[in-house]
Write a protein that holds these residues in place. Sequence first.
Motif, short mmCIF file in Angstrom:
data_model
loop_
_atom_site.label_atom_id
_atom_site.label_comp_id
_atom_site.label_asym_id
_atom_site.label_seq_id
_atom_site.Cartn_x
_atom_site.Cartn_y
_atom_site.Cartn_z
N GLY A 156 -40.94 53.46 57.13
CA GLY A 156 -41.03 52.19 57.82
C GLY A 156 -40.13 51.20 57.68
O GLY A 156 -39.19 51.06 58.44
N ALA A 157 -39.96 50.82 56.27
CA ALA A 157 -39.14 49.82 55.96
C ALA A 157 -38.56 49.86 54.55
O ALA A 157 -39.35 50.15 53.62
CB ALA A 157 -39.76 48.51 56.41
N LEU A 158 -37.19 49.02 54.48
CA LEU A 158 -36.74 49.23 53.09
C LEU A 158 -36.60 47.70 52.72
O LEU A 158 -35.71 47.08 53.40
CB LEU A 158 -35.35 50.16 52.98
CG LEU A 158 -34.55 49.71 51.93
CD1 LEU A 158 -35.10 50.18 50.47
CD2 LEU A 158 -33.13 50.45 52.14
N PHE A 159 -37.11 47.33 51.92
CA PHE A 159 -37.01 45.99 51.43
C PHE A 159 -35.96 45.92 49.99
O PHE A 159 -36.36 46.54 49.13
CB PHE A 159 -38.23 45.39 50.92
CG PHE A 159 -38.42 43.80 50.54
CD1 PHE A 159 -38.27 42.85 51.22
CD2 PHE A 159 -37.97 43.75 49.03
CE1 PHE A 159 -38.23 41.62 50.71
CE2 PHE A 159 -37.86 42.51 48.40
CZ PHE A 159 -38.06 41.43 49.32
N ALA A 160 -34.90 45.24 50.12
CA ALA A 160 -34.04 44.90 48.87
C ALA A 160 -33.85 43.42 48.74
O ALA A 160 -33.62 42.75 49.78
CB ALA A 160 -32.74 45.61 49.15
N GLY A 161 -34.26 42.91 47.50
CA GLY A 161 -34.07 41.41 47.42
C GLY A 161 -33.72 41.29 46.02
O GLY A 161 -33.96 41.99 45.09
N ALA A 162 -33.34 40.03 45.74
CA ALA A 162 -32.70 39.52 44.33
C ALA A 162 -33.21 38.11 44.11
O ALA A 162 -33.32 37.25 45.15
CB ALA A 162 -31.27 39.61 44.13
N ASP A 163 -33.65 38.12 42.74
CA ASP A 163 -34.16 36.57 42.46
C ASP A 163 -32.73 35.70 42.55
O ASP A 163 -31.81 35.79 42.33
CB ASP A 163 -34.61 36.78 41.05
CG ASP A 163 -35.45 35.41 40.80
OD1 ASP A 163 -35.45 34.52 41.46
OD2 ASP A 163 -36.15 35.59 39.72
N THR A 164 -33.29 34.48 43.25
CA THR A 164 -32.04 33.46 43.10
C THR A 164 -31.59 32.84 41.86
O THR A 164 -30.56 32.32 41.83
CB THR A 164 -32.36 32.22 44.28
OG1 THR A 164 -33.75 31.72 43.81
CG2 THR A 164 -32.66 32.70 45.58
N ARG A 165 -32.62 32.98 40.98
CA ARG A 165 -32.32 32.52 39.67
C ARG A 165 -31.19 33.11 39.07
O ARG A 165 -30.26 32.25 38.50
CB ARG A 165 -33.49 32.82 38.63
CG ARG A 165 -34.25 31.51 38.35
CD ARG A 165 -35.44 31.89 37.47
NE ARG A 165 -36.15 32.90 38.13
CZ ARG A 165 -37.26 33.50 37.39
NH1 ARG A 165 -37.50 32.89 35.98
NH2 ARG A 165 -38.00 34.21 37.77
#
Length: 483
Positions: A159-168
């Motif tokens: 369905g979907a691919l989520f890629a994220g990174a911590d703003t810290r």
Amino acid sequence: MESIRGRLTLWYATALILSLAVFAVVLYLARRRASYQDLDSRIQSEADLTAGILAESYRARGVLVEPDTANRPVLISEVAAVLEVVPDYLVLTSRDGRLLFASPDARALTFAEFERLTALVAHTPPGGSRAPGRHQVGPNGPTLHYVIRDIPQAGGQFGALFAGADTRSAELGLQQLVSTIVVAFVIGLVPAVLVGRWLAGRALEPVDQMITEVREITDGRTLHRRLAVPMVKDELARLAETLNQMMTRLERSFAALRRFTADASHELKTPLTVVRAGVERAITRPDVPQETLAALEETLQEVNRMTELLDSLLTLARADEGRAELHREPVDLRGIVTEAGETGDLLADHAGVTMEIRTPPDPVVLAVDRSRVRQLVLNLIENAVKYTPRGGQVSVQLSANDGQILLTVADSGIGIAPGDLPHIFDRFWRADSARTRTGARPGTGLGLAISKWIAEAHGGAIEVQSRPGRGTTFTVTFPRGDA
Ligand code: ADP
């Protein structure tokens, strides 16, 4: 801030702080923008990499989703093992919104945070968003920059691919930057302010020099001096020139004033002598009626006083012009003091004041103008007697040591108020108590001005100490070598 130097330093420091602050803010904002851009391109490449791996695996294997032991669909373990090493937050969902894979960072979230994260992925419309978004997972959870995209090349299983990174991770570099700026600010500010202070001091040095030079111009006799004009024609040079022009004008008017005083006194002396001779002649005539005699005597007294005043004025005017010459010759000062003391004795007797004169046994020889010094001693004795009530005491003492000769005239009289002390050597100045020209204490207010000039013309000085109601002591010092 009392001094211009202090103010300049303050302004300089303020300007420095402001420009450094502006610089720091601009630097911070630029760095922050760059950090977030780096973060965003990192998650884009992570998403692209993951999508590439999935597409590649799909081409190689076909099926990438298998049911787990609880019969829930999950990513096949070979591919999951590859994706495990992808850093940050990675989440894969199936077409019907079920979770297929979550990276270790994502799994480390609390249950509620993880739920919010999967809800965010599930609610993204098919096709995803390529522009990075920002989301805080839970009130205490990390804030993530993320992209959500679909993976059409992987056979429609996802369905979907989520890629994220911590703003810290982006903020960490910024915090370091802020601490570096603060440290540089503190370390740099102190020397910068010191240098600013030094520069201000250097720039104002000529002003200090001018202040010293102007201070040395204390009276009419030093008005001929001029300030040194700096070579560079800047504001300070113009100031020095303007002050010099002003002093030239002052000097001219001073000279005119002195000339007028000298001329007027001189011109008045001759007619006054004629008047005096006339009155004296008239007084001695035997047939003068009694009432005319009284009037003539009063006139003669007044004429004598005016002659005295004119003499004093002329002396001071000549002294100002530098024309009052001293005829110095070696004199035993004991003689002058004793002589003046005898005149003083007569005055003291008349005023009911006891008088004591003390001189050393050895001669006190000094090269002085005999008549001027006699005038000085007499002035002081006359004043002491004049301002001491009946029954009081006046003592005159001459003493000498190696370096100087001291003459003190002390009385037990009315004294001088502390506020009046700075003025008593001024011309025409008289204390309120003495302010009647012809009363019990007649005078002109010029005696002490002349005494001061005589002492200073001999290289000496005159000082006064007094307590109202207790008495006054005048001390004249003559340097031995000079005079
Ligand atoms: P004057 O002609 O008034 O005596 P001076 O110049 O001799 O003028 O003195 C100035 C003023 O100083 C006097 O008017 C008086 O007020 C004060 N003064 C001078 N000598 C004494 C003193 N020995 N005791 C008290 N006041 C004095």
